[in-house]
Design a protein around this motif. Structure first.
Motif, mmCIF file in Angstrom:
data_model
loop_
_atom_site.group_PDB
_atom_site.id
_atom_site.type_symbol
_atom_site.label_atom_id
_atom_site.label_comp_id
_atom_site.label_asym_id
_atom_site.label_seq_id
_atom_site.Cartn_x
_atom_site.Cartn_y
_atom_site.Cartn_z
ATOM 1 N N PRO A 1 8.538 -7.105 3.874
ATOM 2 C CA PRO A 1 8.510 -7.159 2.417
ATOM 3 C C PRO A 1 7.114 -6.862 1.889
ATOM 4 O O PRO A 1 6.107 -7.251 2.491
ATOM 5 C CB PRO A 1 8.927 -8.596 2.111
ATOM 6 C CG PRO A 1 8.494 -9.377 3.309
ATOM 7 C CD PRO A 1 8.630 -8.441 4.482
ATOM 8 N N VAL B 1 4.854 -6.865 -1.880
ATOM 9 C CA VAL B 1 4.874 -7.296 -3.275
ATOM 10 C C VAL B 1 3.587 -6.867 -3.970
ATOM 11 O O VAL B 1 2.569 -6.606 -3.327
ATOM 12 C CB VAL B 1 5.046 -8.832 -3.421
ATOM 13 C CG1 VAL B 1 6.336 -9.297 -2.771
ATOM 14 C CG2 VAL B 1 3.846 -9.580 -2.872
ATOM 15 N N HIS C 1 -0.648 -3.660 -4.144
ATOM 16 C CA HIS C 1 0.494 -4.160 -3.390
ATOM 17 C C HIS C 1 0.115 -4.435 -1.937
ATOM 18 O O HIS C 1 -0.826 -3.844 -1.400
ATOM 19 C CB HIS C 1 1.652 -3.156 -3.452
ATOM 20 C CG HIS C 1 1.336 -1.842 -2.787
ATOM 21 N ND1 HIS C 1 0.695 -0.803 -3.438
ATOM 22 C CD2 HIS C 1 1.548 -1.388 -1.520
ATOM 23 C CE1 HIS C 1 0.554 0.215 -2.619
ATOM 24 N NE2 HIS C 1 1.055 -0.109 -1.439
ATOM 25 N N PRO D 1 3.042 -10.316 1.268
ATOM 26 C CA PRO D 1 3.301 -11.382 0.300
ATOM 27 C C PRO D 1 2.390 -12.597 0.439
ATOM 28 O O PRO D 1 1.934 -13.147 -0.578
ATOM 29 C CB PRO D 1 4.766 -11.751 0.566
ATOM 30 C CG PRO D 1 5.374 -10.508 1.117
ATOM 31 C CD PRO D 1 4.291 -9.886 1.943
ATOM 32 N N HIS E 1 8.607 -5.609 -6.013
ATOM 33 C CA HIS E 1 9.044 -5.747 -4.621
ATOM 34 C C HIS E 1 9.479 -4.405 -4.049
ATOM 35 O O HIS E 1 10.167 -3.635 -4.721
ATOM 36 C CB HIS E 1 10.281 -6.646 -4.477
ATOM 37 C CG HIS E 1 10.262 -7.918 -5.250
ATOM 38 N ND1 HIS E 1 10.379 -7.984 -6.610
ATOM 39 C CD2 HIS E 1 10.172 -9.209 -4.831
ATOM 40 C CE1 HIS E 1 10.352 -9.252 -7.000
ATOM 41 N NE2 HIS E 1 10.213 -10.010 -5.936
ATOM 42 N N SER E 2 9.095 -4.166 -2.825
ATOM 43 C CA SER E 2 9.724 -3.133 -2.018
ATOM 44 C C SER E 2 9.851 -3.691 -0.603
ATOM 45 O O SER E 2 9.267 -4.727 -0.283
ATOM 46 C CB SER E 2 8.924 -1.826 -2.026
ATOM 47 O OG SER E 2 7.578 -2.048 -1.628
ATOM 48 N N ARG F 1 10.543 0.606 -6.161
ATOM 49 C CA ARG F 1 10.417 -0.848 -6.140
ATOM 50 C C ARG F 1 11.249 -1.473 -7.253
ATOM 51 O O ARG F 1 11.690 -0.798 -8.182
ATOM 52 C CB ARG F 1 8.946 -1.257 -6.292
ATOM 53 C CG ARG F 1 8.284 -0.765 -7.567
ATOM 54 C CD ARG F 1 6.765 -0.871 -7.458
ATOM 55 N NE ARG F 1 6.084 -0.532 -8.711
ATOM 56 C CZ ARG F 1 5.767 0.699 -9.082
ATOM 57 N NH1 ARG F 1 6.107 1.730 -8.314
ATOM 58 N NH2 ARG F 1 5.130 0.919 -10.222
ATOM 59 N N ILE G 1 6.732 -16.139 -5.541
ATOM 60 C CA ILE G 1 7.005 -14.961 -4.714
ATOM 61 C C ILE G 1 8.083 -15.272 -3.686
ATOM 62 O O ILE G 1 8.972 -14.449 -3.429
ATOM 63 C CB ILE G 1 5.702 -14.478 -4.049
ATOM 64 C CG1 ILE G 1 4.742 -13.938 -5.123
ATOM 65 C CG2 ILE G 1 5.986 -13.402 -3.004
ATOM 66 C CD1 ILE G 1 3.352 -13.614 -4.597
ATOM 67 N N SER H 1 11.524 -15.305 -5.435
ATOM 68 C CA SER H 1 11.933 -13.955 -5.814
ATOM 69 C C SER H 1 12.379 -13.157 -4.592
ATOM 70 O O SER H 1 13.428 -12.497 -4.605
ATOM 71 C CB SER H 1 10.761 -13.265 -6.522
ATOM 72 O OG SER H 1 11.182 -12.136 -7.238
ATOM 73 N N LEU H 2 11.585 -13.229 -3.514
ATOM 74 C CA LEU H 2 11.970 -12.556 -2.277
ATOM 75 C C LEU H 2 13.256 -13.143 -1.698
ATOM 76 O O LEU H 2 14.076 -12.416 -1.126
ATOM 77 C CB LEU H 2 10.852 -12.664 -1.249
ATOM 78 C CG LEU H 2 9.641 -11.753 -1.436
ATOM 79 C CD1 LEU H 2 8.555 -12.111 -0.433
ATOM 80 C CD2 LEU H 2 10.026 -10.287 -1.278
#
Length: 453
Positions: free
Chosen positions: A137, A139, A219, A222, A266-267, A349, A365, A368-369
């Motif tokens: 992940p 962010v 980015h 995380p 996020h990606s 993203r 974070i 959200s993830l």
């Protein structure tokens, strides 16, 4: 031992200390609100210690300093945790009068297991779930905050700070360079502190509120980005205090002004190939891209009590006031709660626009993830893309903390991702905090109810 430890420091910390004698090390750990707890020790002592102790009760405290009854079967005995330093987080504290470093620590129990309700451990748990699936992940947080006049009496309203022109900061001047110049001395110190700490700022802009600024970060991983936001909150406050003002990360500090968000981009990368799993071989949007969005739509209401953790947080979700009121998604649409920014396939993203800047960055974070992870695992489709102004629709998120906590307490699927023990402790502490707030009688009630009902 001292020389060995200093050789392990990150480059920015080594550069900061070049030719200097390190005086002190601040051994810190973020609590549930994101406050730095810990102790300061002489550098010579830090070089000799592998860990230090703090009681687990630091995670049972509300924002007011009271305690939730979350100690578990052992009772409130305040047993010690073992806090071990992560030397990769060592960074300068450039506002201090001597040569000081800060080091973030991780919490373990006496058997060496991570303490589940330590926020940094919560985020590490979620990241590990991604990695177990072969994913990495990524962010990128955006930090909004206000520079305000000193407020020494909580009964007084918060007011914008005075700019260098001698006039109060003006509202509705989004992206104005002149407005940014008003805070030039504060921003200069923010840049200087960030450089000393080794942080790269992607940009600073004026937002729509009076004295409201936004800082974007590059980015990346995380946990590392959460560490940076945790550190940034402190350095921004210190920079503001040097110039007779406060920096506040409240979600809604000033009535009739926009609130402050921590938008999270996020990606997700394939750990083997390094490719963005949201984009296919021809650059198109993949099933994983849509599944991630569906996860946010389906689970964000349950996570709202984590990304909007205070009663003040819900004052931000006001229609037509630069904050989302629902979980619609759209491409390049800032009125939706879930936005897909313009980008090429490699940087495709998903942006979560609901998280408030008042949330603990590790927990915000992580939550959200977690929603995106559940979407990837459940492989459901999202609602159709929203076209137009999403403020025209009805809100579909809780409007008060009590309702959000009701959803969080029942969200066992989300608990399994964040950690059941974390969910138990967090719910108890936040419920205690909310009930404490309900004992407060507001000026609005006195003004409108005292003589009229």
């Amino acid at each position: 031992m001292m020389s060995d430890w200093l050789e392990e420091l990150p480059p920015a910390a080594r550069e900061y200390l070049e030719g200097k004698r390190l005086d002190e090390v601040e051994c810190i750990i973020p609590d549930l609100p994101g406050i730095a707890r810990g102790k300061a020790v002489p550098a010579t002592k830090f070089a000799r210690q592998e860990y230090f102790h703090l009681p687990d009760s630091i995670f049972y405290q509300t924002i007011t300093g009271e305690w939730g009854d979350a100690a578990g079967a052992d009772g409130f005995i305040e047993k010690d945790m073992i806090l071990r330093p992560d030397i990769s987080t060592a960074t300068a504290a450039p506002w201090t009068g001597d040569w000081t470093l800060q080091v973030i620590h991780d919490a373990f129990d006496r058997d060496g297991n991570p303490v589940e309700y330590s926020p940094r451990n919560v985020l590490k748990r979620v990241v590990d779930l991604y990695r177990a699936q072969g994913w990495e992940p990524v962010v990128a947080p955006e930090m909004e905050f206000f520079l305000v006049a000193r407020n020494l009496d909580p009964a007084h309203e918060i007011k914008p700070m005075m700019g260098r022109s001698g006039r109060p900061a003006a509202a509705r001047q989004a992206y104005s360079m002149t407005a940014v110049d008003e805070f030039g001395p504060v921003i200069d110190d923010i840049y200087d502190f960030a450089e000393a700490q080794g942080f790269e700022i992607d940009g600073i802009t004026q937002e729509g509120g009076a004295g409201q600024l936004e800082i974007n970060l590059i980015h990346g991983d995380p946990v590392r980005l959460a560490d940076e936001v945790f550190y940034f909150k402190r350095l921004i406050r210190e920079a503001a205090l040097r110039h007779d003002c406060y920096a506040t990360f409240m979600a809604k500090p000033i009535a009739n002004e926009p609130g402050s968000a921590m938008h999270i981009h996020h990606s997700v990368l394939d750990a083997t190939t390094g490719k963005n799993i949201f984009s296919g071989p021809q650059g198109g949007e993949t099933d994983a891209f849509y599944h991630f969005i569906a996860g946010m739509q389906n689970h964000m209401p349950d996570a709202l009590a984590v990304i909007a953790p205070y009663v003040n947080s819900y004052r931000r979700y006001v229609k037509d006031h630069a904050a989302p009121i629902n979980l619609e998604w759209g491409r390049d649409n800032r009125t939706t709660g879930i936005r897909v920014p313009l980008s090429g396939p490699a940087s495709r993203r998903v942006e979560n626009r609901l998280a408030g800047m008042d949330c603990n960055p590790y927990l915000g974070i992580a939550a959200s993830l977690a929603c995106g992870y559940l979407g990837l695992m459940e492989q459901k489709k999202p609602k159709a893309e929203f076209k137009g102004d999403a403020y025209d629709g009805d809100g579909d998120i809780p409007q008060v903390l009590g309702s959000a906590l009701d959803l969080f307490e029942e969200a066992t699927t989300l608990h399994e991702v964040l950690g059941p023990e974390f969910a138990r402790v967090y719910a108890i502490v936040k419920r205690a905090e909310y009930e404490e707030f309900l004992h407060v009688i507001s000026p609005w009630e006195r003004e409108h109810l005292l003589m009229n009902v």
